[in-house]
Scaffold this active site. Sequence first.
Site, PDB file in Angstrom:
ATOM      1  N   PHE A 171       0.861  -1.186   0.000  1.00  0.00           N
ATOM      2  CA  PHE A 171       0.000   0.000   0.000  1.00  0.00           C
ATOM      3  C   PHE A 171       0.891   1.227   0.000  1.00  0.00           C
ATOM      4  O   PHE A 171       1.712   1.398   0.894  1.00  0.00           O
ATOM      5  CB  PHE A 171      -0.949   0.039   1.201  1.00  0.00           C
TER       6      PHE A 171
ATOM      7  N   ASP B 144       9.140   2.571   1.911  1.00  0.00           N
ATOM      8  CA  ASP B 144       7.968   3.320   2.347  1.00  0.00           C
ATOM      9  C   ASP B 144       7.795   3.060   3.844  1.00  0.00           C
ATOM     10  O   ASP B 144       7.349   1.994   4.258  1.00  0.00           O
ATOM     11  CB  ASP B 144       6.749   2.837   1.558  1.00  0.00           C
TER      12      ASP B 144
ATOM     13  N   LYS C 138       2.264   9.280   8.478  1.00  0.00           N
ATOM     14  CA  LYS C 138       1.381   8.940   9.598  1.00  0.00           C
ATOM     15  C   LYS C 138       1.793   9.451  10.987  1.00  0.00           C
ATOM     16  O   LYS C 138       1.278  10.453  11.452  1.00  0.00           O
ATOM     17  CB  LYS C 138       1.168   7.420   9.631  1.00  0.00           C
TER      18      LYS C 138
END
Length: 413
Positions: free
Chosen positions: A144, A229, A258
């Site tokens: 993702f 990532d 995040k």
Amino acid sequence: MTTAPARPKTSADWIAIEQSTFFPNRRPPVVIERGEGCRVWDVEGREYLDFISGIAVTSLGHSSPVVQRALAEQSAKLIHISNLFYSVPQLELAQLLLGNSPFDRVFFCNSGAEANEAALKLARRWGKKHRDGAYAVITAEHAFHGRTLATVTATGKEAYTRPFAPLPEGFPHVPFNDMDALERATDASTVGVLLEPIQGESGVHVATASYLRDVQDFCRAKGILFILDEVQTGVGRLGTLFGFERWGVEPDIATLAKGLGGGVPIGAMLARESVAAFEPGDHGSTFGGNPLMCAVAHAVVSHILENDVLGNVQRVGGYLKRALEALKAELPIIQTVRGDGLLIAVDLTAERAPDVVRLGIEEGVLLNATGPTTLRFAPALNITQTEVEEGLARLKRTLARLDAPETKTPAAG
Ligand SMILES: *Cc1c(COP(=O)(O)O)cnc(C)c1O
């Protein structure tokens, strides 16, 4: 003259507004009004223990005093100025992140997708300059990377991409943890490899110890970019500032978002000098590096580094994982437990994860299902063992209710 309608009071009143104003959405029926540490309260005053922290975002808990103080102090000084001018907080945050990492250059943005978009553009820019225009970035199945056109293509999940074809070119996918497949997929068009150390959104699938090291060695040998990532695994989530420290590797480019701002939106793309191919004007963002967000992120990262928050993640994360394993020995519905630090998943033997989320709300615990059979745990990095114990007691009560026939979600249709 019209009178304003009465302000809604109950969760149901608010949810009715959502249904007539938002694009269609699917979320459990609870409207959260305030939070403190690892607890939140809904509009009706019910309390919940939060085991997902806004998807690994509120890293120091809800309404952390660290975040509040930085917001108050910086908002009284300067909130926004754009990148037409220099401002102090973004330079301080740059120094802090680069001083605690193998990287030399940073680009600030506002989300994970934007951080990855910046990494993909940097890789292509570098390919144009140094690799005869190579542009393809190999990514993993079940990855993702975000929802912009490029990052959703890198994500590769058919359900996310099919409605938006045609997609940008140059995003071949290979099975995760499969070195042979990666070697076979590499050709003259390949500029780099983009991976998550732990695939978070697809259910906490962990890279094997040798895989990331082999990918790193392979990229170095081929002269292509090794990109990680770390949007979900970075900023302490795995008990180290960057997740990759757990594997003993050092990528050429890494992305954060995040947990970086402790709840405020900020992303970052970090790169080594040797791959820093952007020229002035190649990339930019109006809000990126905004003084308010950077001041908060600086306070959050400093607090994590200076207060043994990383040690807490290792200790309490270890406790949570062992406790879930113990629960597995007790409850046949739990099939597997996996993850690292405070990023842990439980696979169920039946497709009941959405039921567990819904019933968990009734039992006072906020959980997240990454799929029909998988629950993900990503609480605040400073959660205590006592809070974990309390949340697990609520989880246990939730799981016990699955046997009752009335708890089964009726089939859609
Ligand atoms: C959440 C996530 C993203 C996307 O971040 P947004 O802020 O939602 O754009 C990208 N990569 C990983 C690994 C993520 O977990």
